[in-house]
Design an enzyme around this catalytic site. Structure first.
Site, short mmCIF file in Angstrom:
data_model
loop_
_atom_site.label_atom_id
_atom_site.label_comp_id
_atom_site.label_asym_id
_atom_site.label_seq_id
_atom_site.Cartn_x
_atom_site.Cartn_y
_atom_site.Cartn_z
N ALA A 258 0.84 -1.20 0.00
CA ALA A 258 0.00 0.00 0.00
C ALA A 258 0.88 1.24 0.00
CB ALA A 258 -0.88 -0.01 1.24
N GLU B 84 0.07 -9.48 -0.78
CA GLU B 84 -1.36 -9.85 -0.69
C GLU B 84 -1.96 -9.93 -2.09
OE1 GLU B 84 -2.01 -6.61 2.20
OE2 GLU B 84 -3.09 -8.09 3.39
N GLY C 222 0.76 -5.18 0.95
CA GLY C 222 -0.28 -5.28 -0.07
C GLY C 222 0.23 -5.89 -1.36
N GLU D 139 3.77 -5.14 7.65
CA GLU D 139 2.87 -4.13 8.21
C GLU D 139 3.08 -3.89 9.70
OE1 GLU D 139 2.07 -6.40 6.02
OE2 GLU D 139 0.63 -5.64 4.56
N1 CAA Z 1 4.42 3.59 0.30
C1 CAA Z 1 4.85 4.82 -0.04
N2 CAA Z 1 6.15 5.11 -0.25
C2 CAA Z 1 7.05 4.11 -0.11
C3 CAA Z 1 6.66 2.81 0.27
C4 CAA Z 1 5.27 2.56 0.47
N3 CAA Z 1 4.80 1.34 0.79
N4 CAA Z 1 7.76 2.05 0.35
C5 CAA Z 1 8.80 2.84 0.02
N5 CAA Z 1 8.38 4.10 -0.25
C6 CAA Z 1 9.18 5.24 -0.69
C7 CAA Z 1 10.20 5.66 0.36
O1 CAA Z 1 9.63 6.58 1.28
C8 CAA Z 1 11.28 6.29 -0.48
O2 CAA Z 1 10.85 7.58 -0.82
P1 CAA Z 1 11.91 8.81 -0.96
O3 CAA Z 1 12.86 8.36 -2.02
O4 CAA Z 1 11.04 9.95 -1.31
O5 CAA Z 1 12.55 8.93 0.40
C9 CAA Z 1 11.27 5.46 -1.75
O6 CAA Z 1 9.98 4.81 -1.78
C10 CAA Z 1 12.34 4.38 -1.81
O7 CAA Z 1 12.30 3.66 -0.59
P2 CAA Z 1 13.62 3.21 0.20
O8 CAA Z 1 14.59 4.34 0.25
O9 CAA Z 1 13.20 2.61 1.48
O10 CAA Z 1 14.18 2.10 -0.82
P3 CAA Z 1 14.89 0.72 -0.52
O11 CAA Z 1 15.18 0.13 -1.83
O12 CAA Z 1 15.98 0.90 0.48
O13 CAA Z 1 13.79 -0.20 0.25
C11 CAA Z 1 11.66 -1.21 0.58
C12 CAA Z 1 12.65 -0.58 -0.42
C13 CAA Z 1 12.23 -2.51 1.16
C14 CAA Z 1 10.41 -1.52 -0.19
C15 CAA Z 1 11.38 -0.22 1.74
O14 CAA Z 1 11.07 1.04 1.22
C16 CAA Z 1 10.22 -0.64 2.62
O15 CAA Z 1 10.41 -1.45 3.53
N6 CAA Z 1 9.02 -0.09 2.34
C17 CAA Z 1 7.85 -0.32 3.15
C18 CAA Z 1 7.23 -1.64 2.77
C19 CAA Z 1 5.99 -1.88 3.59
O16 CAA Z 1 5.98 -1.73 4.80
N7 CAA Z 1 4.92 -2.29 2.89
C20 CAA Z 1 3.67 -2.49 3.54
C21 CAA Z 1 2.85 -1.27 3.36
S1 CAA Z 1 1.38 -1.34 4.32
C22 CAA Z 1 0.33 -2.32 3.46
O17 CAA Z 1 0.65 -2.81 2.41
C23 CAA Z 1 -1.01 -2.47 4.13
C24 CAA Z 1 -1.91 -3.37 3.45
O18 CAA Z 1 -2.06 -4.49 3.89
C25 CAA Z 1 -2.72 -2.92 2.35
#
Ligand code: CAA
Ligand code: NAI
Length: 698
Positions: free
Chosen positions: A62, A104, A101, A125
């Site tokens: 998400a 998922e 997501g 999450e």
């Molecule tokens: N939503 C919005 N922005 C996101 C994002 C997300 N899920 N994941 C990463 N970004 C953004 C970061 O903020 C960053 O933005 P900036 O460049 O503006 O700072 C950019 O994407 C790149 O991210 P990273 O610098 O972290 O890149 P990375 O390659 O080191 O890591 C990653 C990538 C492993 C995906 C890491 O970003 C991460 O862990 N992201 C979160 C993943 C997460 O928690 N997903 C679950 C979301 S909640 C959900 O999905 C609920 C549901 O059930 C529907």
């Protein structure tokens, strides 16, 4: 640019998500997917569908930035339900990271194929204080079994493609092109009734009877706080009790409960604050960085060996230089032992340990650092010695090399000034143990060049650290705040709070370890030596009386089996009446009347001292932003991420006005050490927050 691209190959449609940087499932992408699946299902010429992503990402889940507002339709859970309900087989071609997501979505597809090198598959999450909200708590248990799913969902760990195939999360691993493999897979499914995970029944007999009770009992000190783990366990349990649709409804309710908690807001703030810390004003994100391929380290003591390990683990060749063969051998042995211990624990393979160790070049010649792109000095904390070392380095290091010091207290400007290239000098303050602690305080000296700062920040990320900029001052950011915190702790002991009460109150609130237990762990002799050198007077001298006497009793902390506490052979901490008596007698000698200090007051005074010092650091420009202070505390000082950090606490829990009043109240009682930061006074008057302070207009 379209965020969803569709291509036709005969009877197969390939739907590709293309929403940089991470294929987050924001509104536009959800709309695009709804349309693409709708068209594919309606087209009689289409027999099967392949869903894939772009670059390194299938989808990171998400779009977290959307959590603050009202989510627009189509919602992800319904979209996934529709995909699963479709009559044409859908194969997820997992080309890269699939999280939250994103995973998922893949679970809603009927089959999953992943590229061989995919390393990040999971439902993280919980780390954001929420639970999977698009069917993940219902479908993952049906795919991999209850125990594995419960473990993945309550910890947020990632697994790789190899493990994913072993657990049943994916059907196969593609050696070559994942989309081509998925197309071949899809062709075999044409005409068959798709396999829908959501329809699978969970065999209750295979679930240990006490699984969920045990999981609930272990929530205790979960890094995500008390709410999200409870909701996650309840949701997974629902998968064992009710059919998918009902389970999804329960998941939704529990998702909302977790998302509404302050802990979720704190954890999401921490996620973005960490990334924000890497943004240095005036330096473009795509600024040209210096090429760093080889690293040199001076000093193979506690820090030098830890730093060497951090770089070896990050894949860098490292040259480490000492003054004597004995010290060098000791350091090299420590590095070797740590690598083999990591291999024995299964964290790395034996061959990885051997490869990393092979990249280490031990030396007694500083001249061997001539080829290093980055040199980090970690010799004794002594200005004369550091200056001598930097003068030599200035002559030896190649042009353009970055010269970093790991000093924890000395003036980096003064060190830089002995070289002819102060623009190349920077502080890289690692925390002990340097191969484990995530925080890297990057100290910008007066003349440090922009590209040196940006490169140091990039290096932090490459070795898995969180880099945060600090300016030059006594203690920089982290330890300066720590000094204020420690000072209040000493004040409270003299006022009557015993070590067990102070540590107990802060640990119950969520700190990984109370401050006096931390001092015992780090060694009380270190602070003792610094205090003796500084020749303290006034209140500081009063506060030093108890810790000084403890050291003078030969109690240096855990390493001597006693400090503020006694320790048994298993390092279990035991309250010591002797220390409590010492505290009481020192208070009496100082004519300080003792009283019982309630736990809430202990926590409040610690938090406010931390935040007040943080505010002074921000207004002086030593920290770029208040959130940087929080990032330091969460990553270097055991502050619970679900509490956001001391600055976030003021903004979101205590309130700026309330904080200002309390600080003024304490100042009236205790005097100068509680002098309010002018930034807090101003923000309280303006009804402002730390988060609202503009980086440039501080
Ligand atoms: N939503 C919005 N922005 C996101 C994002 C997300 N899920 N994941 C990463 N970004 C953004 C970061 O903020 C960053 O933005 P900036 O460049 O503006 O700072 C950019 O994407 C790149 O991210 P990273 O610098 O972290 O890149 P990375 O390659 O080191 O890591 C990653 C990538 C492993 C995906 C890491 O970003 C991460 O862990 N992201 C979160 C993943 C997460 O928690 N997903 C679950 C979301 S909640 C959900 O999905 C609920 C549901 O059930 C529907
Ligand atoms: P240490 O005493 O364990 O190691 C210092 C090493 O430097 C010794 O092995 C010594 O032989 C070597 N050395 C001395 N002069 C040298 C020279 N000219 N060339 C090469 N090697 C030389 O000290 P520690 O704890 O590793 O500290 C090193 C630096 O890191 C200090 O500046 C300290 O303030 C800083 N630091 C220490 C932290 C800690 O928790 N120990 C945390 C963060 C920073």
């Amino acid at each position: 640019m379209a965020v969803v691209d569709t291509q036709r190959q005969g009877e197969i449609v390939i739907i590709r998500m293309d929403n940089p940087p991470v294929n987050a499932l924001g509104h536009a992408l959800r709309l695009g997917l709804e349309k693409a699946f709708g068209e594919a299902n309606a087209d009689a010429g289409v027999a099967a569908i392949v869903l894939t992503g772009t670059g390194r990402f299938f989808s990171a889940g998400a779009d977290i930035t959307e959590f603050k507002g009202e989510m627009k339709e189509p919602h992800l859970p319904q979209l996934i339900d529709k995909i699963e309900a479709g009559s044409k087989p859908v194969v997820a071609a997992i080309n890269g990271t699939a999280l939250g997501g994103g995973l998922e979505l893949a679970l809603g597809c009927h089959y999953r194929v992943a590229a061989k090198d995919v390393r990040q598959l999971g439902l993280p999450e919980i780390k954001l204080g929420i639970i999977p909200g698009a069917g993940g708590t219902q479908r993952l248990p049906r795919a991999v079994g209850i125990e594995q799913a419960l473990q993945m969902i309550t910890s947020g760990v990632f697994i790789d493609a190899k493990k994913a195939v072993a657990t049943g999360l994916i059907d196969s691993v593609a050696d070559g092109d994942v989309v081509a493999t998925a197309i071949a897979f899809a062709k075999q499914q044409i005409g068959k009734e798709p396999r829908r995970i959501g329809e699978k029944r969970i065999d209750k007999a295979s679930i240990p009877a006490d699984l969920f009770d045990k999981a609930r009992a272990s929530i205790g000190r979960h890094p995500s706080g008390p709410i999200a783990p409870k909701c996650a366990i309840d949701a997974v349990e629902a998968a064992t009790q009710v059919p998918l649709a009902e389970g999804n409804a329960r998941e939704r309710k529990l998702f909302r409960e977790a998302a509404a908690s302050p802990y979720a807001r704190a954890l999401q703030y921490a996620f973005f604050a960490e990334r924000q810390a890497a943004n240095l004003p005036g330096i473009a994100p795509d600024a040209k960085l210096r090429d760093i391929n080889t690293v040199g380290i001076l000093g193979a003591g506690t820090m030098g060996t830890g730093i060497a390990l951090a770089f070896l683990n990050g894949g860098f060749p490292v040259t480490i230089v000492e003054t004597t063969q004995e010290a060098l051998d000791r350091g090299v042995d420590r590095i070797k032992d740590t690598l083999s211990a990591n291999a024995k624990r299964g964290r790395i393979t034996e061959s990885q340990a051997a490869d990393r160790f092979a990249k280490l070049t031990p030396s007694l010649q500083m001249d061997d650092l001539e080829k290093s792109d980055l040199v980090i000095e970690a010799v004794f904390e002594n200005m004369a010695l550091k200056k001598e070392v930097f003068q030599k380095l200035d002559k030896i290091a190649k042009r353009g090399a970055i010269l970093a010091t790991n000093t924890s207290t000395l003036d980096v400007d003064e060190i830089a000034a002995v070289t002819k290239r102060p623009q190349d000098v920077v502080g890289m303050h690692f925390f002990s143990p340097a191969n484990i602690m995530r925080l890297l305080e990057i100290v910008r000296a007066e003349k440090t060049a922009n590209d040196v700062m940006a490169t140091a920040m990039g290096i932090a990320k490459r070795i898995g650290k969180v880099g945060v900029q600090a300016g030059v001052c006594d203690g920089f950011v982290g330890n300066r705040m720590l000094a204020a915190y420690g000072n209040e702790v000493q004040a409270m002991t003299l006022e009557g709070a015993m070590p067990r009460e102070i540590d107990g109150a802060l640990e119950a609130w969520g700190m990984a370890m109370g401050p006096l237990a931390v001092s015992d762990l780090a060694g009380l002799d270190v602070g003792y030596r610094i205090r003796k050198e500084r020749k303290l007077t006034g209140e500081a001298a009063q506060f030093a009386r108890v810790p000084d006497k403890i050291v003078e009793m030969g109690r240096h902390g855990q390493k001597t089996g006693a400090g503020y506490y006694k320790y048994d052979a298993s390092r279990k901490r035991i309250n010591d009446p002797e220390i409590e008596a010492l505290i009481r007698s020192e208070a009496q000698a100082l004519q300080i009347k003792q009283r019982h200090i309630p736990a809430e007051e202990i926590v409040e005074r610690c938090l406010l001292r931390l935040a007040n010092e943080g505010a002074k650091i921000v207004e002086e420009g030593i920290a770029l932003r208040a959130s940087d202070c929080d990032v330091m505390y969460l990553n270097g000082y055991g502050f619970p991420a679900w509490r956001g950090g001391p600055m976030w606490q003021v903004d979101n829990v205590i309130g700026m006005r309330n904080a200002a009043e309390k600080i003024k109240g304490y100042a009236a009682t205790y005097g100068a050490r509680w002098k309010i930061a002018s930034l807090i006074e101003r923000l309280a008057a303006e009804n402002g927050t730390f988060a609202g302070v503009d980086v440039k207009k501080k």
